[in-house]
Write a protein that holds these residues in place. Structure first.
Motif, PDB file in Angstrom:
ATOM      1  N   LYS A   1      20.176 -38.784 -33.240  1.00 15.95           N
ATOM      2  CA  LYS A   1      20.832 -39.894 -32.564  1.00 15.95           C
ATOM      3  C   LYS A   1      21.703 -40.705 -33.517  1.00 15.95           C
ATOM      4  CE  LYS A   1      17.389 -40.464 -28.904  1.00 15.95           C
ATOM      5  NZ  LYS A   1      16.399 -41.376 -28.280  1.00 15.95           N
ATOM      6  N   ARG A   2      21.441 -40.628 -34.820  1.00 18.69           N
ATOM      7  CA  ARG A   2      22.239 -41.373 -35.782  1.00 18.69           C
ATOM      8  C   ARG A   2      23.672 -40.853 -35.858  1.00 18.69           C
ATOM      9  NH1 ARG A   2      17.272 -41.291 -38.720  1.00 18.69           N
ATOM     10  NH2 ARG A   2      17.941 -39.447 -39.884  1.00 18.69           N
ATOM     11  N   SER A   3      23.910 -39.613 -35.411  1.00 21.33           N
ATOM     12  CA  SER A   3      25.255 -39.044 -35.427  1.00 21.33           C
ATOM     13  C   SER A   3      26.063 -39.428 -34.196  1.00 21.33           C
ATOM     14  CB  SER A   3      25.186 -37.513 -35.502  1.00 21.33           C
ATOM     15  OG  SER A   3      24.555 -37.091 -36.677  1.00 21.33           O
ATOM     16  N   LEU A   4      25.406 -39.851 -33.155  1.00 21.73           N
ATOM     17  CA  LEU A   4      26.093 -40.065 -31.884  1.00 21.73           C
ATOM     18  C   LEU A   4      27.180 -41.138 -31.933  1.00 21.73           C
ATOM     19  CD1 LEU A   4      23.199 -39.611 -29.308  1.00 21.73           C
ATOM     20  CD2 LEU A   4      24.958 -37.975 -29.999  1.00 21.73           C
ATOM     21  N   PRO A   5      26.996 -42.254 -32.650  1.00 22.13           N
ATOM     22  CA  PRO A   5      28.106 -43.224 -32.709  1.00 22.13           C
ATOM     23  C   PRO A   5      29.388 -42.608 -33.250  1.00 22.13           C
ATOM     24  CG  PRO A   5      26.087 -44.247 -33.466  1.00 22.13           C
ATOM     25  CD  PRO A   5      25.789 -42.781 -33.306  1.00 22.13           C
ATOM     26  N   PHE A   6      29.282 -41.752 -34.249  1.00 20.45           N
ATOM     27  CA  PHE A   6      30.453 -41.083 -34.812  1.00 20.45           C
ATOM     28  C   PHE A   6      31.127 -40.206 -33.765  1.00 20.45           C
ATOM     29  CE2 PHE A   6      32.505 -37.456 -36.833  1.00 20.45           C
ATOM     30  CZ  PHE A   6      33.282 -38.060 -37.809  1.00 20.45           C
ATOM     31  N   LEU A   7      30.344 -39.450 -33.036  1.00 22.91           N
ATOM     32  CA  LEU A   7      30.897 -38.554 -32.020  1.00 22.91           C
ATOM     33  C   LEU A   7      31.513 -39.334 -30.869  1.00 22.91           C
ATOM     34  CD1 LEU A   7      27.998 -35.948 -31.968  1.00 22.91           C
ATOM     35  CD2 LEU A   7      30.275 -35.623 -32.919  1.00 22.91           C
ATOM     36  N   LYS A   8      30.871 -40.421 -30.473  1.00 23.52           N
ATOM     37  CA  LYS A   8      31.409 -41.226 -29.385  1.00 23.52           C
ATOM     38  C   LYS A   8      32.716 -41.903 -29.795  1.00 23.52           C
ATOM     39  CE  LYS A   8      26.994 -42.066 -27.055  1.00 23.52           C
ATOM     40  NZ  LYS A   8      25.981 -43.086 -26.684  1.00 23.52           N
ATOM     41  N   ASP A   9      32.796 -42.357 -31.055  1.00 26.00           N
ATOM     42  CA  ASP A   9      34.037 -42.950 -31.546  1.00 26.00           C
ATOM     43  C   ASP A   9      35.159 -41.921 -31.588  1.00 26.00           C
ATOM     44  OD1 ASP A   9      33.209 -45.586 -31.896  1.00 26.00           O
ATOM     45  OD2 ASP A   9      32.387 -45.182 -33.891  1.00 26.00           O
ATOM     46  N   LEU A  10      34.804 -40.678 -31.854  1.00 28.75           N
ATOM     47  CA  LEU A  10      35.808 -39.620 -31.930  1.00 28.75           C
ATOM     48  C   LEU A  10      36.495 -39.384 -30.595  1.00 28.75           C
ATOM     49  CD1 LEU A  10      37.133 -37.420 -33.693  1.00 28.75           C
ATOM     50  CD2 LEU A  10      35.253 -35.902 -33.052  1.00 28.75           C
ATOM     51  N   VAL A  11      35.766 -39.511 -29.502  1.00 30.19           N
ATOM     52  CA  VAL A  11      36.345 -39.222 -28.187  1.00 30.19           C
ATOM     53  C   VAL A  11      37.008 -40.448 -27.557  1.00 30.19           C
ATOM     54  CG1 VAL A  11      34.687 -37.383 -27.771  1.00 30.19           C
ATOM     55  CG2 VAL A  11      34.202 -39.678 -26.923  1.00 30.19           C
ATOM     56  N   LYS A  12      37.027 -41.573 -28.271  1.00 25.50           N
ATOM     57  CA  LYS A  12      37.612 -42.793 -27.722  1.00 25.50           C
ATOM     58  C   LYS A  12      39.117 -42.907 -27.968  1.00 25.50           C
ATOM     59  CE  LYS A  12      33.499 -45.756 -27.899  1.00 25.50           C
ATOM     60  NZ  LYS A  12      32.887 -46.943 -28.563  1.00 25.50           N
ATOM     61  N   ILE A  13      39.708 -41.945 -28.648  1.00 26.48           N
ATOM     62  CA  ILE A  13      41.139 -42.035 -28.946  1.00 26.48           C
ATOM     63  C   ILE A  13      41.932 -41.993 -27.642  1.00 26.48           C
ATOM     64  CG2 ILE A  13      43.083 -40.928 -30.102  1.00 26.48           C
ATOM     65  CD1 ILE A  13      41.085 -39.835 -32.144  1.00 26.48           C
ATOM     66  N   ASP A  14      42.812 -42.965 -27.467  1.00 30.14           N
ATOM     67  CA  ASP A  14      43.605 -43.084 -26.241  1.00 30.14           C
ATOM     68  C   ASP A  14      44.940 -42.362 -26.433  1.00 30.14           C
ATOM     69  OD1 ASP A  14      45.033 -43.791 -23.992  1.00 30.14           O
ATOM     70  OD2 ASP A  14      44.353 -45.872 -23.987  1.00 30.14           O
ATOM     71  N   TYR A  15      44.984 -41.084 -26.084  1.00 28.73           N
ATOM     72  CA  TYR A  15      46.169 -40.265 -26.319  1.00 28.73           C
ATOM     73  C   TYR A  15      47.361 -40.735 -25.493  1.00 28.73           C
ATOM     74  CZ  TYR A  15      42.647 -37.281 -28.406  1.00 28.73           C
ATOM     75  OH  TYR A  15      41.614 -36.822 -29.182  1.00 28.73           O
ATOM     76  N   GLU A  16      47.107 -41.099 -24.256  1.00 27.03           N
ATOM     77  CA  GLU A  16      48.209 -41.529 -23.401  1.00 27.03           C
ATOM     78  C   GLU A  16      48.847 -42.802 -23.959  1.00 27.03           C
ATOM     79  OE1 GLU A  16      49.462 -39.678 -21.104  1.00 27.03           O
ATOM     80  OE2 GLU A  16      47.918 -38.213 -21.574  1.00 27.03           O
TER      81      GLU A  16
END
Length: 214
Positions: free
Chosen positions: A26-41
């Motif tokens: 679970k300690r890795s999840l913040p990193f992964l969640k931050d990775l998918v937050k990039i707003d490409y549009e």
């Protein structure tokens, strides 16, 4: 597509479900969640407002204290083509004071000409400031002079911008990008994780990187 390499990471690959969860905690999840937050549009919408940077250096020219930390990471966890968002976030997560910067990287003339031909073969006449989807679903955009730009991620430390992929990917064949130009979107990201989270991300970086390459 021949030998052309796309330096930006594909949007469709940034999913938590592809990551081997059995190798993470679970300690890795913040990193992964931050990775998918990039707003490409938003990145493409803000292209005309983006700031051209006068220079972006390679990590070899950083202040010695930061350089030693970056060099150690690059030596042990090498950047991979197509994973600029992941790697720039990884560098920021491991070194205090280093931010991730999002923006655009100018493509070389050969790739621009190739992409123009690709669009023309589809019956599409390129226009400035229009986002054009490509085979990797991320897209490119032309400026007013028909230079071609692709979304990209790099790093910043106290006003100094540096790109770890510069020496490791862009200056090497077949890309051979020289004097690469950058345009910065008006926001930066920092990642202040607890030491246990940093260590977990560092240990599992190869698993995370490998899952996004598949």
């Amino acid at each position: 597509m021949g030998n052309f390499l796309i330096p930006n990471q594909t949007r469709s690959s940034l999913t938590l479900s592809t990551t081997p969860q059995h190798s993470l905690t679970k300690r890795s999840l913040p990193f992964l969640k931050d990775l998918v937050k990039i707003d490409y549009e938003r990145m493409f919408e803000d292209f005309t407002e983006s700031e051209k940077l006068p220079y972006v250096i390679g990590y070899q020219n950083l202040p010695l204290d930061i350089k030693s930390k970056v060099v150690d990471i690059v030596k042990r966890k090498k950047p991979v083509k197509g994973q600029c968002y992941l790697y720039s976030q990884f560098i920021s997560s491991q070194i205090d004071g280093v931010n991730q910067v999002l923006g655009f990287l100018k493509m070389g003339k050969d790739f621009r000409d190739f992409f123009v031909s690709y669009l023309m073969n589809l019956g599409i006449t390129p226009q400035p400031f229009v986002k054009y989807e490509d085979w990797e679903e991320d897209g490119f955009i032309f400026d007013e002079k028909y230079n071609l730009w692709g979304p990209h991620g790099w790093n910043e430390y106290r006003g100094v911008y540096f790109d770890c992929l510069n020496e490791e990917v862009y200056k090497k064949p077949p890309m051979n990008l020289k004097g690469t130009n950058y345009r910065m979107i008006d926001y930066k990201r920092s990642f202040n994780y607890k030491q246990s989270q940093k260590l977990e991300v560092y240990i599992n970086y190869s698993h995370i990187s490998g899952s996004l390459s598949s």
